[in-house]
Write a protein that holds these residues in place. Structure first.
Motif, PDB file in Angstrom:
ATOM      1  N   ASN A  57       0.479 -31.785 -38.586  1.00  0.00           N
ATOM      2  CA  ASN A  57       0.934 -32.653 -39.676  1.00  0.00           C
ATOM      3  C   ASN A  57       0.936 -31.956 -41.026  1.00  0.00           C
ATOM      4  OD1 ASN A  57       1.329 -34.847 -37.972  1.00  0.00           O
ATOM      5  ND2 ASN A  57      -0.825 -35.480 -38.139  1.00  0.00           N
ATOM      6  N   SER A  58       0.153 -30.880 -41.152  1.00  0.00           N
ATOM      7  CA  SER A  58       0.070 -30.166 -42.421  1.00  0.00           C
ATOM      8  C   SER A  58       0.132 -28.664 -42.162  1.00  0.00           C
ATOM      9  CB  SER A  58      -1.223 -30.517 -43.168  1.00  0.00           C
ATOM     10  OG  SER A  58      -2.350 -30.188 -42.373  1.00  0.00           O
ATOM     11  N   GLN A  59       0.403 -27.917 -43.223  1.00  0.00           N
ATOM     12  CA  GLN A  59       0.521 -26.466 -43.102  1.00  0.00           C
ATOM     13  C   GLN A  59      -0.806 -25.839 -42.693  1.00  0.00           C
ATOM     14  OE1 GLN A  59       2.810 -24.010 -46.032  1.00  0.00           O
ATOM     15  NE2 GLN A  59       0.801 -23.143 -46.513  1.00  0.00           N
ATOM     16  N   ILE A  60      -0.717 -24.806 -41.836  1.00  0.00           N
ATOM     17  CA  ILE A  60      -1.890 -24.038 -41.420  1.00  0.00           C
ATOM     18  C   ILE A  60      -1.668 -22.586 -41.829  1.00  0.00           C
ATOM     19  CG2 ILE A  60      -3.168 -23.114 -39.444  1.00  0.00           C
ATOM     20  CD1 ILE A  60      -2.776 -25.724 -38.028  1.00  0.00           C
ATOM     21  N   GLU A  61      -2.673 -21.980 -42.395  1.00  0.00           N
ATOM     22  CA  GLU A  61      -2.586 -20.562 -42.747  1.00  0.00           C
ATOM     23  C   GLU A  61      -3.718 -19.803 -42.073  1.00  0.00           C
ATOM     24  OE1 GLU A  61      -2.673 -17.568 -46.621  1.00  0.00           O
ATOM     25  OE2 GLU A  61      -1.906 -19.619 -46.827  1.00  0.00           O
ATOM     26  N   ILE A  62      -3.336 -18.823 -41.267  1.00  0.00           N
ATOM     27  CA  ILE A  62      -4.301 -17.939 -40.615  1.00  0.00           C
ATOM     28  C   ILE A  62      -4.404 -16.682 -41.464  1.00  0.00           C
ATOM     29  CG2 ILE A  62      -4.908 -16.734 -38.480  1.00  0.00           C
ATOM     30  CD1 ILE A  62      -2.995 -18.627 -37.003  1.00  0.00           C
ATOM     31  N   ALA A  63      -5.590 -16.359 -41.918  1.00  0.00           N
ATOM     32  CA  ALA A  63      -5.772 -15.237 -42.846  1.00  0.00           C
ATOM     33  C   ALA A  63      -5.317 -13.921 -42.218  1.00  0.00           C
ATOM     34  CB  ALA A  63      -7.233 -15.147 -43.272  1.00  0.00           C
ATOM     35  N   LYS A  64      -4.976 -12.968 -43.071  1.00  0.00           N
ATOM     36  CA  LYS A  64      -4.565 -11.650 -42.578  1.00  0.00           C
ATOM     37  C   LYS A  64      -5.712 -11.002 -41.792  1.00  0.00           C
ATOM     38  CE  LYS A  64      -5.867  -8.821 -46.593  1.00  0.00           C
ATOM     39  NZ  LYS A  64      -5.390  -7.840 -47.589  1.00  0.00           N
ATOM     40  N   ASN A  65      -5.342 -10.053 -40.946  1.00  0.00           N
ATOM     41  CA  ASN A  65      -6.275  -9.331 -40.074  1.00  0.00           C
ATOM     42  C   ASN A  65      -6.862 -10.225 -38.987  1.00  0.00           C
ATOM     43  OD1 ASN A  65      -5.920  -6.912 -41.526  1.00  0.00           O
ATOM     44  ND2 ASN A  65      -7.517  -7.475 -42.992  1.00  0.00           N
ATOM     45  N   SER A  66      -6.117 -11.275 -38.604  1.00  0.00           N
ATOM     46  CA  SER A  66      -6.552 -12.077 -37.460  1.00  0.00           C
ATOM     47  C   SER A  66      -6.447 -11.249 -36.182  1.00  0.00           C
ATOM     48  CB  SER A  66      -5.715 -13.353 -37.346  1.00  0.00           C
ATOM     49  OG  SER A  66      -4.328 -13.047 -37.229  1.00  0.00           O
ATOM     50  N   VAL A  67      -7.333 -11.525 -35.224  1.00  0.00           N
ATOM     51  CA  VAL A  67      -7.443 -10.727 -33.996  1.00  0.00           C
ATOM     52  C   VAL A  67      -6.848 -11.504 -32.828  1.00  0.00           C
ATOM     53  CG1 VAL A  67      -9.049  -9.597 -32.412  1.00  0.00           C
ATOM     54  CG2 VAL A  67      -9.504  -9.586 -34.880  1.00  0.00           C
ATOM     55  N   TRP A  68      -6.109 -10.793 -31.975  1.00  0.00           N
ATOM     56  CA  TRP A  68      -5.467 -11.379 -30.801  1.00  0.00           C
ATOM     57  C   TRP A  68      -5.634 -10.434 -29.624  1.00  0.00           C
ATOM     58  CZ3 TRP A  68      -3.186 -16.181 -31.775  1.00  0.00           C
ATOM     59  CH2 TRP A  68      -3.075 -16.511 -33.124  1.00  0.00           C
ATOM     60  N   LEU A  69      -5.721 -10.976 -28.420  1.00  0.00           N
ATOM     61  CA  LEU A  69      -5.897 -10.170 -27.217  1.00  0.00           C
ATOM     62  C   LEU A  69      -4.622 -10.196 -26.384  1.00  0.00           C
ATOM     63  CD1 LEU A  69      -9.512 -11.167 -26.122  1.00  0.00           C
ATOM     64  CD2 LEU A  69      -8.782  -9.120 -27.372  1.00  0.00           C
ATOM     65  N   ILE A  70      -4.151  -9.009 -26.032  1.00  0.00           N
ATOM     66  CA  ILE A  70      -2.973  -8.851 -25.183  1.00  0.00           C
ATOM     67  C   ILE A  70      -3.344  -7.889 -24.059  1.00  0.00           C
ATOM     68  CG2 ILE A  70      -0.550  -8.164 -25.062  1.00  0.00           C
ATOM     69  CD1 ILE A  70      -0.405  -8.605 -28.105  1.00  0.00           C
ATOM     70  N   ASN A  71      -3.291  -8.363 -22.827  1.00  0.00           N
ATOM     71  CA  ASN A  71      -3.672  -7.527 -21.682  1.00  0.00           C
ATOM     72  C   ASN A  71      -5.086  -6.970 -21.862  1.00  0.00           C
ATOM     73  OD1 ASN A  71      -3.113  -6.404 -19.156  1.00  0.00           O
ATOM     74  ND2 ASN A  71      -2.389  -4.469 -20.034  1.00  0.00           N
ATOM     75  N   ASN A  72      -5.979  -7.799 -22.426  1.00  0.00           N
ATOM     76  CA  ASN A  72      -7.374  -7.435 -22.700  1.00  0.00           C
ATOM     77  C   ASN A  72      -7.512  -6.305 -23.718  1.00  0.00           C
ATOM     78  OD1 ASN A  72      -8.570  -9.346 -20.904  1.00  0.00           O
ATOM     79  ND2 ASN A  72      -8.089  -7.996 -19.167  1.00  0.00           N
ATOM     80  N   ILE A  73      -6.480  -6.082 -24.515  1.00  0.00           N
ATOM     81  CA  ILE A  73      -6.502  -5.071 -25.574  1.00  0.00           C
ATOM     82  C   ILE A  73      -6.405  -5.798 -26.907  1.00  0.00           C
ATOM     83  CG2 ILE A  73      -5.321  -3.079 -26.580  1.00  0.00           C
ATOM     84  CD1 ILE A  73      -4.270  -2.421 -23.804  1.00  0.00           C
TER      85      ILE A  73
END
Length: 291
Positions: A57-73
């Motif tokens: 319902n409202s804007q979401i901002e994820i701060a820079k340098n957020s971490v994500w996992l791809i193929n356990n990397i």
């Protein structure tokens, strides 16, 4: 027997003084520095990702340098991810690695050197909160707030100047260094379609944890990851680069400079006069990495 052992170690020590025979990285790096050869540093793989989520319902901002996992990397999004209200997907770019930070207090010493991990990339250096500029040489620089970056025997280093035209952080100044620690070539993922999982807590506008509402998939291969330059590459390329003395005149000069790019399979230089394009030089470069 004692004499033989002594002579053996003398021979080993002497061999480390010659680029053709040295076995240790420290020796190869020191000799490359003497030849003013620019060593190639590690670079992270990059990938395009589509993230999906419920329409908030409202804007979401994820701060820079957020971490994500791809193929356990581990991958990092270097910019903030701004999700407008009522939007259910977004495309973002990520680089492979983990966040790295180092905070130090300047001593005021001239030519101060700070050692960093060998696999660091995407470097940012701040002094008292102000970003300083990375330069290859302190000669003829236009920005006094500059630092020199490059590999030495102690690893990757940040060096602050202390000569005419440069500044060094004063005693007590706060130095903040950030970057990405990358796996280099091990971070490359040759195909798209891998699931993406959030490794950073995501909050909505009400402060509620909505991390599990996010799913994602890679839309490109993760490519471009490279390791620091190998000893064999230094041995092959540093002498050729030195012979050019920073000038490209002959075909061999152009080839030597181009080969400072890591992991090339083949380089072909065609002088312009051979194809009726005078004043130009055609450089054909082939490598495993399309980037």
């Amino acid at each position: 027997g004692i004499l033989d052992r002594h002579l053996y170690w003398n021979d080993q020590q002497a061999s480390e003084s010659f680029l053709s025979f040295c076995r240790t990285r420290e020796a190869a790096v020191r000799i490359a520095q003497q030849l003013n050869y620019p060593l190639a540093s590690a670079t992270p793989a990059t990938v395009e990702v589509t993230l999906s989520f419920p329409a908030f319902n409202s804007q979401i901002e994820i701060a820079k340098n957020s971490v994500w996992l791809i193929n356990n990397i581990s991958f990092v999004c270097l910019t903030p991810i701004v999700i407008p209200a009522n939007q259910s997907s977004i495309s973002v770019s990520m680089v492979q690695g983990t966040n790295y930070t180092l905070n130090k207090t300047a001593t005021g010493a001239a030519w101060a050197v700070i050692a960093l991990p060998l696999n660091i990339s995407n470097l940012e250096v701040k002094v008292n909160g102000e970003v300083w500029q990375k330069v290859d040489s302190f000669i003829g620089i236009t920005n006094q707030k500059s630092y020199k970056y490059g590999e030495r025997s102690i690893g990757q280093t940040v060096t602050f100047g202390a000569n005419v035209g440069t500044l060094q952080p004063s005693q007590g100044d706060a130095i903040a260094i950030s970057g990405i620690l990358t796996l280099g070539t091990k971070g490359n993922i040759p195909t798209a379609g891998f699931p993406v999982v959030a490794g950073t807590t995501i909050l909505n506008g009400l402060g509620q944890n909505v991390t599990n509402a996010f799913t994602g998939v890679t839309t490109t291969a993760a490519m471009g990851g490279k390791d620091v330059e190998s000893i064999d590459s230094i041995k092959a390329n540093a002498p050729a680069f030195y012979t050019t003395q920073g000038r490209c005149v002959t075909k061999e000069d152009y080839e030597a400079v181009v080969r400072t790019i890591q992991e090339l399979n083949e380089v072909k230089i065609i002088p312009g006069q051979d194809i009726n394009r005078y004043g130009e030089v055609l450089c054909l470069i082939y490598g495993d990495d399309p980037y």
